[in-house]
Write an enzyme that holds these catalytic residues in place. Structure first.
Site, PDB file in Angstrom:
ATOM      1  CG  ASN A 217      -0.451  -0.114   2.509  1.00  0.00           C
ATOM      2  OD1 ASN A 217       0.841   0.611   2.772  1.00  0.00           O
ATOM      3  ND2 ASN A 217      -0.830  -0.943   3.532  1.00  0.00           N
ATOM      4  CG  ASP A 313      -7.045  -6.802  13.713  1.00  0.00           C
ATOM      5  OD1 ASP A 313      -6.130  -6.113  14.157  1.00  0.00           O
ATOM      6  OD2 ASP A 313      -8.169  -6.390  13.573  1.00  0.00           O
ATOM      7  CB  ILE A 314      -0.963  -6.867  14.294  1.00  0.00           C
ATOM      8  CG1 ILE A 314      -0.284  -7.796  12.911  1.00  0.00           C
ATOM      9  CG2 ILE A 314       0.399  -6.503  15.207  1.00  0.00           C
ATOM     10  CD1 ILE A 314       0.923  -7.210  12.250  1.00  0.00           C
ATOM     11  CG  PHE A 331      -1.528   6.016  14.007  1.00  0.00           C
ATOM     12  CD1 PHE A 331      -0.658   5.913  15.211  1.00  0.00           C
ATOM     13  CD2 PHE A 331      -1.326   7.359  13.359  1.00  0.00           C
ATOM     14  CE1 PHE A 331      -0.177   6.754  16.031  1.00  0.00           C
ATOM     15  CE2 PHE A 331      -0.439   8.220  14.089  1.00  0.00           C
ATOM     16  CZ  PHE A 331       0.118   8.014  15.343  1.00  0.00           C
ATOM     17  CE  LYS A 349      -9.205  -3.857  15.025  1.00  0.00           C
ATOM     18  NZ  LYS A 349      -8.559  -3.379  13.870  1.00  0.00           N
TER      19      LYS A 349
END
Ligand SMILES: Cc1cc2nc3c(=O)[nH]c(=O)nc-3n(C[C@H](O)[C@H](O)[C@H](O)COP(=O)(O)O)c2cc1C
Length: 403
Positions: A217, A313-314, A331, A349
């Site tokens: 990306n 999903d870290i 972020f 999260k």
């Protein structure tokens, strides 16, 4: 050196008073670059040239670049009879670069026969020395014993590197390059006394299709890098886990390099239990190729859809591991519903704060040097207007009140 590097180190050197001692080595030409870079970083620079150094570099050049007189004589200048200690009193940091074998010997013996060595005897500021000489001169027991003495006096040695000397001999004796020297000196301007460790991941990740193709990306890693620099300066022990990016990273941090999402996840989950703070700035791919081909896939076989699936999903995994003493800043790059999405991320999260940036707006988001957004916690929403990523990093660390 690029503008991002300059902005990163401006945080350390701006308005600092640097006294540069230049001695009679062929490497004296590098002092010109040192002065130029320090000035770009906002430092005030004064230069002392030894008598021998004047054979290698002119006072006029250094005077012009430093925008200050160049000092050479122990015997004062009219109206300033106390030159021999005034410069030492003035300096926040003294860098002797290049340092000859002769000057090192004078310093080790505590001699004050030149203006430079006299100032060094009167110095209270941190002193960094960057030797430069022929490899045989550097390896000589007298030079090595002088260096050991100087280290025992509290001076910081910026060791020369292996290379070919001007005389053609190969070995250790070449002075470090100016940028490397300054990255080491920046350590003198970090806040002292913080014991907290900060883990930060940054940059993109990649998913490989075959040995020649991958997708990724647009993340440059600049925001994460700016935060890493600001955190080093604020005195944290910083560990950076960087995806593939060319952005400068602070030499004074521990750096781990990764490429794929799995590698990023492995490195973050391994390091997380040891950190007090985690800033999750990496733009981790959320999908990846399902299969990797060991051989390059021929063009005529790449037709139709290539299967992709979601990645690990870290941030979520880290949020589940979090203890009550740890702090997580996530972020979020969003194109709409900024606050709502940030609040969702905060909860889902298990983050303590989320910084959300509107990636489609001008002056914000990927690749550029500017960013803007909102810092969202359970109790507060703070807006940060468009600013340089280094300034934003500094303001974010202040706003988080982490001490
Ligand atoms: C062409 C030339 C190159 C020199 N390069 C070096 C050098 O790289 N390192 C060093 O320690 N001495 C070098 N020297 C020797 C020093 O200039 C000499 O020891 C001098 O006395 C050093 O004085 P200073 O330490 O006061 O500057 C060189 C001398 C000459 C003529």
């Amino acid at each position: 050196m690029n503008e991002f590097w300059i902005d990163a180190y401006r945080g350390f050197f701006k308005n600092r008073k640097i006294l540069l001692g230049v001695t009679g080595s062929i490497a004296a030409f590098k002092a010109v670059d040192l002065v130029r870079i320090l000035k770009k970083c906002g430092a005030e620079v004064k230069v002392i040239l030894t008598e021998s150094a004047e054979h290698f570099v002119t006072p006029l050049t250094l005077e012009t670049l430093s925008e200050n007189p160049v000092y050479q004589s122990l015997w004062g200048t009219p109206g300033s009879p106390m030159n021999h200690i005034e410069l030492a009193r003035w300096a926040d940091l003294i860098l002797v670069a290049p340092a000859t074998a002769n000057t090192l010997a004078e310093m080790a013996q505590g001699l004050g026969q030149s203006l430079l060595t006299t100032e060094l005897l009167a110095a209270k500021a941190p002193v960094f020395i960057a030797p430069a000489m022929n490899p045989t001169m550097y390896a000589h027991p007298a030079t090595q014993s002088n260096l050991s003495k100087l280290i025992s006096y509290g001076y910081t040695l910026l060791s020369p590197v292996h290379g070919t000397a001007a005389c053609g001999d190969e070995g250790v004796g070449r002075m470090m390059e100016p940028l490397d020297l300054l990255e080491h000196c920046a350590g003198a301007f970090c806040e002292k006394g913080k014991q907290k460790s900060l883990l930060i991941n940054l940059g993109p990740t990649r998913s490989y299709l075959d040995p020649v193709r991958y997708f990724t990306n647009r993340s440059s890693g600049k925001m994460g890098s700016a935060l890493a620099f600001a955190a080093v300066q604020a005195g944290y022990h910083v560990h950076v886990i960087a995806g593939p990016t060319q952005v400068p990273l602070p030499r004074l941090a521990q750096i781990s390099r990764v490429s794929t999402t799995d590698e990023m996840a492995g490195a973050v989950l391994e390091a997380f239990p040891r950190c007090d703070l985690f800033f999750s700035t990496a733009a981790v791919l959320d999908i990846e190729f399902e299969h990797y081909s060991e051989q390059k896939i021929k063009k005529d076989r790449i037709d139709g859809a290539i299967p992709v699936s979601p990645t690990v999903d870290i941030l979520k995994a880290v949020g589940e591991m979090k203890t009550k003493d740890q702090f997580i800043l996530g972020f979020a790059a969003e194109t709409e519903n900024f606050i709502q999405n940030a609040k969702k991320k905060l909860k889902n999260k298990n983050c303590d704060a989320v910084f959300v940036n509107p990636v489609q707006e001008q002056g914000s988001g990927f690749e550029g040097d500017l960013n803007a957004g909102f810092l969202v916690t359970d109790s507060k929403i703070q807006e940060f207007k468009t600013q340089n990523k280094h300034e934003l990093a500094f303001h974010l660390i202040q706003a988080l009140e982490l001490d």
